[in-house]
Write a protein that holds these residues in place. Structure first.
Motif, PDB file in Angstrom:
ATOM      1  N   ILE A 101       0.842  -1.203   0.000  1.00  0.00           N
ATOM      2  CA  ILE A 101       0.000   0.000   0.000  1.00  0.00           C
ATOM      3  C   ILE A 101       0.875   1.250   0.000  1.00  0.00           C
ATOM      4  O   ILE A 101       0.648   2.187  -0.781  1.00  0.00           O
ATOM      5  CB  ILE A 101      -0.968  -0.005   1.201  1.00  0.00           C
ATOM      6  CG1 ILE A 101      -2.035  -1.083   1.012  1.00  0.00           C
ATOM      7  CG2 ILE A 101      -1.609   1.370   1.394  1.00  0.00           C
ATOM      8  CD1 ILE A 101      -2.878  -1.344   2.247  1.00  0.00           C
ATOM      9  N   GLU A 102       1.886   1.278   0.862  1.00  0.00           N
ATOM     10  CA  GLU A 102       2.779   2.434   0.935  1.00  0.00           C
ATOM     11  C   GLU A 102       3.455   2.682  -0.413  1.00  0.00           C
ATOM     12  O   GLU A 102       3.557   3.821  -0.874  1.00  0.00           O
ATOM     13  CB  GLU A 102       3.826   2.236   2.028  1.00  0.00           C
ATOM     14  CG  GLU A 102       3.271   2.329   3.431  1.00  0.00           C
ATOM     15  CD  GLU A 102       4.292   1.929   4.491  1.00  0.00           C
ATOM     16  OE1 GLU A 102       5.485   1.733   4.160  1.00  0.00           O
ATOM     17  OE2 GLU A 102       3.886   1.804   5.661  1.00  0.00           O
ATOM     18  N   PHE A 103       3.918   1.633  -1.049  1.00  0.00           N
ATOM     19  CA  PHE A 103       4.573   1.761  -2.352  1.00  0.00           C
ATOM     20  C   PHE A 103       3.608   2.320  -3.394  1.00  0.00           C
ATOM     21  O   PHE A 103       3.957   3.221  -4.166  1.00  0.00           O
ATOM     22  CB  PHE A 103       5.122   0.406  -2.818  1.00  0.00           C
ATOM     23  CG  PHE A 103       5.810   0.477  -4.154  1.00  0.00           C
ATOM     24  CD1 PHE A 103       7.161   0.786  -4.229  1.00  0.00           C
ATOM     25  CD2 PHE A 103       5.110   0.249  -5.326  1.00  0.00           C
ATOM     26  CE1 PHE A 103       7.800   0.868  -5.456  1.00  0.00           C
ATOM     27  CE2 PHE A 103       5.742   0.326  -6.561  1.00  0.00           C
ATOM     28  CZ  PHE A 103       7.089   0.638  -6.628  1.00  0.00           C
ATOM     29  N   MET A 104       2.402   1.793  -3.416  1.00  0.00           N
ATOM     30  CA  MET A 104       1.410   2.244  -4.401  1.00  0.00           C
ATOM     31  C   MET A 104       1.044   3.714  -4.188  1.00  0.00           C
ATOM     32  O   MET A 104       0.904   4.465  -5.154  1.00  0.00           O
ATOM     33  CB  MET A 104       0.176   1.343  -4.353  1.00  0.00           C
ATOM     34  CG  MET A 104       0.458  -0.064  -4.847  1.00  0.00           C
ATOM     35  SD  MET A 104      -0.961  -1.162  -4.713  1.00  0.00           S
ATOM     36  CE  MET A 104      -1.803  -0.742  -6.256  1.00  0.00           C
ATOM     37  N   VAL A 105       0.900   4.126  -2.954  1.00  0.00           N
ATOM     38  CA  VAL A 105       0.578   5.519  -2.661  1.00  0.00           C
ATOM     39  C   VAL A 105       1.732   6.419  -3.106  1.00  0.00           C
ATOM     40  O   VAL A 105       1.510   7.451  -3.755  1.00  0.00           O
ATOM     41  CB  VAL A 105       0.255   5.711  -1.159  1.00  0.00           C
ATOM     42  CG1 VAL A 105       0.218   7.185  -0.775  1.00  0.00           C
ATOM     43  CG2 VAL A 105      -1.063   5.031  -0.818  1.00  0.00           C
TER      44      VAL A 105
END
Length: 119
Positions: A101-105
């Motif tokens: 999730i952090e990477f995608m954001v």
């Protein structure tokens, strides 16, 4: 899946237990509770029934997933995360989900997360 005879560390073995496209996704889905094969197949986009059965069989051999067969007609079967290893593995998958999730954001992929109801 056939396990190797030698491993350099336990992490290498654990990686072999859940490696592949589908196993982590199956385990992640099972965090929601016991479910039937047909429901798993509907919930996991793109997986065939044959592949799902193969992956479930391997996850059961490793003790991460259990299977309960209910008597009666029609036959009812449910798959679930085991209390020991399955639940522990879920903890690792939660961390992996957070990193994803952090990477995608960070990389402007929030639309996918919103579409899937993650954020």
């Amino acid at each position: 899946m056939k396990l190797r005879k030698e491993y350099t560390c336990p992490l290498e073995l654990t990686h072999d237990m859940i490696k592949g496209k589908w196993k982590p996704i199956i385990l992640w889905r099972l965090r929601l509770g016991a479910t039937s094969l047909s429901k798993l197949e509907r919930d996991i986009e793109g997986i065939s029934q044959k592949m799902l059965l193969e992956q479930l069989k391997e996850l059961m051999e490793f003790g991460l997933v259990g299977k309960q067969v209910f008597e009666g007609y029609p036959l009812k079967v449910e798959y679930f995360l085991t209390q020991g290893s399955g639940q522990k593995m879920l903890g690792a998958l939660k961390v992996m989900q957070e990193v994803g999730i952090e990477f995608m954001v960070r990389n402007g992929m929030e639309d996918v997360l919103r579409e899937k109801g993650v954020i």
